[in-house]
Write an enzyme that holds these catalytic residues in place. Sequence first.
Site, PDB file in Angstrom:
ATOM      1  N   LEU A  93      62.190  31.435  47.992  1.00  0.00           N
ATOM      2  CA  LEU A  93      62.573  30.758  49.222  1.00  0.00           C
ATOM      3  C   LEU A  93      63.082  29.393  48.795  1.00  0.00           C
ATOM      4  CD1 LEU A  93      62.539  30.996  52.335  1.00  0.00           C
ATOM      5  CD2 LEU A  93      60.210  30.097  52.297  1.00  0.00           C
ATOM      6  N   ASP A  94      64.298  29.037  49.178  1.00  0.00           N
ATOM      7  CA  ASP A  94      64.915  27.787  48.728  1.00  0.00           C
ATOM      8  C   ASP A  94      63.993  26.594  48.949  1.00  0.00           C
ATOM      9  OD1 ASP A  94      67.183  29.070  47.946  1.00  0.00           O
ATOM     10  OD2 ASP A  94      68.409  28.449  49.653  1.00  0.00           O
ATOM     11  N   PRO A  95      64.027  25.589  48.054  1.00  0.00           N
ATOM     12  CA  PRO A  95      63.220  24.383  48.270  1.00  0.00           C
ATOM     13  C   PRO A  95      63.462  23.743  49.635  1.00  0.00           C
ATOM     14  CG  PRO A  95      64.097  24.389  46.046  1.00  0.00           C
ATOM     15  CD  PRO A  95      64.731  25.558  46.753  1.00  0.00           C
ATOM     16  N   LEU A  96      64.694  23.802  50.147  1.00  0.00           N
ATOM     17  CA  LEU A  96      64.998  23.179  51.437  1.00  0.00           C
ATOM     18  C   LEU A  96      64.506  24.005  52.619  1.00  0.00           C
ATOM     19  CD1 LEU A  96      68.595  21.806  50.793  1.00  0.00           C
ATOM     20  CD2 LEU A  96      66.464  20.522  50.931  1.00  0.00           C
ATOM     21  N   ALA A  97      64.045  25.221  52.357  1.00  0.00           N
ATOM     22  CA  ALA A  97      63.526  26.084  53.425  1.00  0.00           C
ATOM     23  C   ALA A  97      62.005  26.033  53.429  1.00  0.00           C
ATOM     24  CB  ALA A  97      64.001  27.519  53.222  1.00  0.00           C
TER      25      ALA A  97
END
Length: 302
Positions: free
Chosen positions: A42-46
Amino acid sequence: MARRALDGVLLLDKPVGLSSNDALMRAKRLYQAKKAGHTGTLDPLASGLLPLCFGEATKFSQDLLEADKTYEATMRLGVRTTTGDAEGDVLDTRDVSCDEAAVRAALARFVGEIVQVPPMYSALKRDGKPLYEYARAGQTVEREGRTVTIRALALVSCALPDVTFRVTCSKGTYVRTLAEDIGEALGCGAHLTMLRRTGVGPLTLEHAVTLDALDAATQDERDARLAPVDALLSTFPCVKLDAALATRFLHGQRLKLSELAARPDAAEGGRVRVYDADDRLLGVARASEGVLAPERLVVTGA
């Protein structure tokens, strides 16, 4: 401190700003677990649902990699960025002249099979190098479109220029790209400002726990948060074996379906979860051509 042989699934609510691997390492340390893995990044920004597998559960993590995902996302219309999200530099701005009805109509057009071109800022590799490395060097490489499936796409709120939607999609879908494509369909462009994963296959965010809550909990409280291994397999039909058949199954033997007390409720070639008479998970098998063929076995009977 000695590592523990734990088996189970932790539903983690990952915060924004932390990589999936860093979240996994923190949880593994808190549980003092010998073996752990996640079920897809899961992307760091998510933020949102990141199922973590411990022990025998890691054998079934691939099933969640292949599973549909559900997200809640917010996009800002009228602004395109280099990365498709709020981290990138602004490429251009356009007037937003659409209304809520136009937004709903645009969303409806993206339900079903669609073709997406993967973003340059992604971990997909070209000649052994991630695309984002080319992008950071100012290079753009040609990418082939990929077919993905949008199972459901619903408007949550519309406070223009910001639009929040909920999407359930197949493996490999880029929600950033979906937002950009919806923006283009509306004639004004868009970028993603928020992304939160709320579901992975049959698992939901409802019972997820944060790292801060785990940090503040006792070991017993943390252990109570672990779901059983078969939480990953809840959509599979169930087969029960008597003691003799269970022993043969655990030795990797194929069983005739005619030997079972009840035939599995699965399509030809379908996968089933297998238990003994005491409801102990034995593993996963494939029911095909009149036999039950072991696929993955659970060593500890987690």
